[in-house]
Design an enzyme around this catalytic site. Structure first.
Site, PDB file in Angstrom:
ATOM      1  N   MET A   1       0.805  -1.491  -0.057  1.00  0.00           N
ATOM      2  CA  MET A   1      -0.207   0.189  -0.114  1.00  0.00           C
ATOM      3  C   MET A   1       0.734   0.955   0.140  1.00  0.00           C
ATOM      4  SD  MET A   1      -2.742  -0.982   2.374  1.00  0.00           S
ATOM      5  CE  MET A   1      -2.306  -3.165   1.477  1.00  0.00           C
ATOM      6  N   PRO A   2       1.566   1.249  -1.191  1.00  0.00           N
ATOM      7  CA  PRO A   2       3.206   2.031  -0.810  1.00  0.00           C
ATOM      8  C   PRO A   2       2.401   3.461  -1.080  1.00  0.00           C
ATOM      9  CG  PRO A   2       3.874   0.282  -1.585  1.00  0.00           C
ATOM     10  CD  PRO A   2       2.359   0.037  -1.264  1.00  0.00           C
ATOM     11  N   TYR A   3       1.888   4.536  -1.711  1.00  0.00           N
ATOM     12  CA  TYR A   3       2.250   6.508  -1.804  1.00  0.00           C
ATOM     13  C   TYR A   3       3.056   6.338  -1.846  1.00  0.00           C
ATOM     14  CZ  TYR A   3       0.409  10.549  -2.034  1.00  0.00           C
ATOM     15  OH  TYR A   3      -0.802  11.841  -2.313  1.00  0.00           O
TER      16      TYR A   3
ATOM     17  N   PHE B   1       0.932   4.060  -5.282  1.00  0.00           N
ATOM     18  CA  PHE B   1      -0.004   5.561  -5.537  1.00  0.00           C
ATOM     19  C   PHE B   1       0.775   6.082  -5.956  1.00  0.00           C
ATOM     20  CE2 PHE B   1      -4.727   5.262  -3.964  1.00  0.00           C
ATOM     21  CZ  PHE B   1      -5.119   4.934  -4.087  1.00  0.00           C
TER      22      PHE B   1
END
EC number: 5.3.2.-
Lengths: 67, 67, 67, 67, 67, 67
Positions: free
Chosen positions: B1-3, B41
């Site tokens: 779930m990296p941003y 993202f």
């Protein structure tokens, strides 16, 4: 190596004001923390008054009442 | 779930370059951290050279000296 | 003068992985945009899985189901 | 004293929608955390679909396939 | 209504230094932009030297060479 | 594909409150903008009251006066 992000409403910030913000915050990093100006980034982000809310309201509405 | 947030000066970043930045950083998340691309993202933020300061100066002034 | 902010969940990112993320994103700025590594900042932000939500849920809950 | 930053793709967010986002998130800070609306900032950031990537792709490309 | 985010490496910033950063940047918003201190937020973010990269390297490694 | 960043002071936010913030902001994205929850990220950032300034002061000092 500081990184300073300044977010303000987009209400006619002049180029001279931007220069003053950059100089002032960079000087603060030098004076207070002993940081090097060469690795001090300052980024100014101008946000539309429609896109900034405070107290449930858009700044646009607050400004209209202030006029 | 990296941003991943990429902030660069607004100096003609092409669409192909944006695609390369998105692909490259996403691939890095997969390769290094085993993250899923579907929840990775990447946001690219292009900042006016008037609004970016380094070493007490606007990047605009630095660029003018470099020319 | 790029600034890259990588936000990931705090799930045991090793020091070697941090080095790979820093090297990889910096190299991408050099290769894709011709930027100078000396003025490329990469900041990694590790966020507790309790503090990251996706699809209405904390990542903590998603991880528990995945186990 | 909360600060809420909402980043969405720039795909025709109306002024009424911005007002709803500001009201809704501010109310949430009041209801959930007992915060004061007067010191609750909400900033909405609209990002070009070319500048937002997910799953290796620009949102622009994803939208074209969805049409 | 400015919001200033100061990101520095976590290398023993004292409470007095934090107060100086808050006062100095707030004063700058008053002096340069005529903003109200009551709605000026300053947030200081201290980042581990392992999590900050510059020139392909962790600041941790740079600091070790400087010693 | 919204990304919501909530920054609050670190004053005992409970896990139930975090869940309510995540659910509430995600629901807002669904209701107001028709976004998909699966690609809605919410990140909560808890900031020490020493590191948050308003009106020239640390929140720590404001809280002491309020007691």
């Amino acid at each position: 190596m500081p990184y300073i992000h300044i977010r303000v409403t987009d209400e006619g910030v002049t180029n001279a004001q931007k220069q003053s913000l950059i100089k002032g915050t960079t000087q603060l990093m030098v004076d207070v923390l002993g940081k090097s100006p060469e690795t001090t980034f300052v980024v100014i982000d101008e946000v539309s008054t429609d896109n900034w809310g405070i107290g449930f309201e858009q700044v646009t509405a607050i400004r209209q009442r202030q006029t």
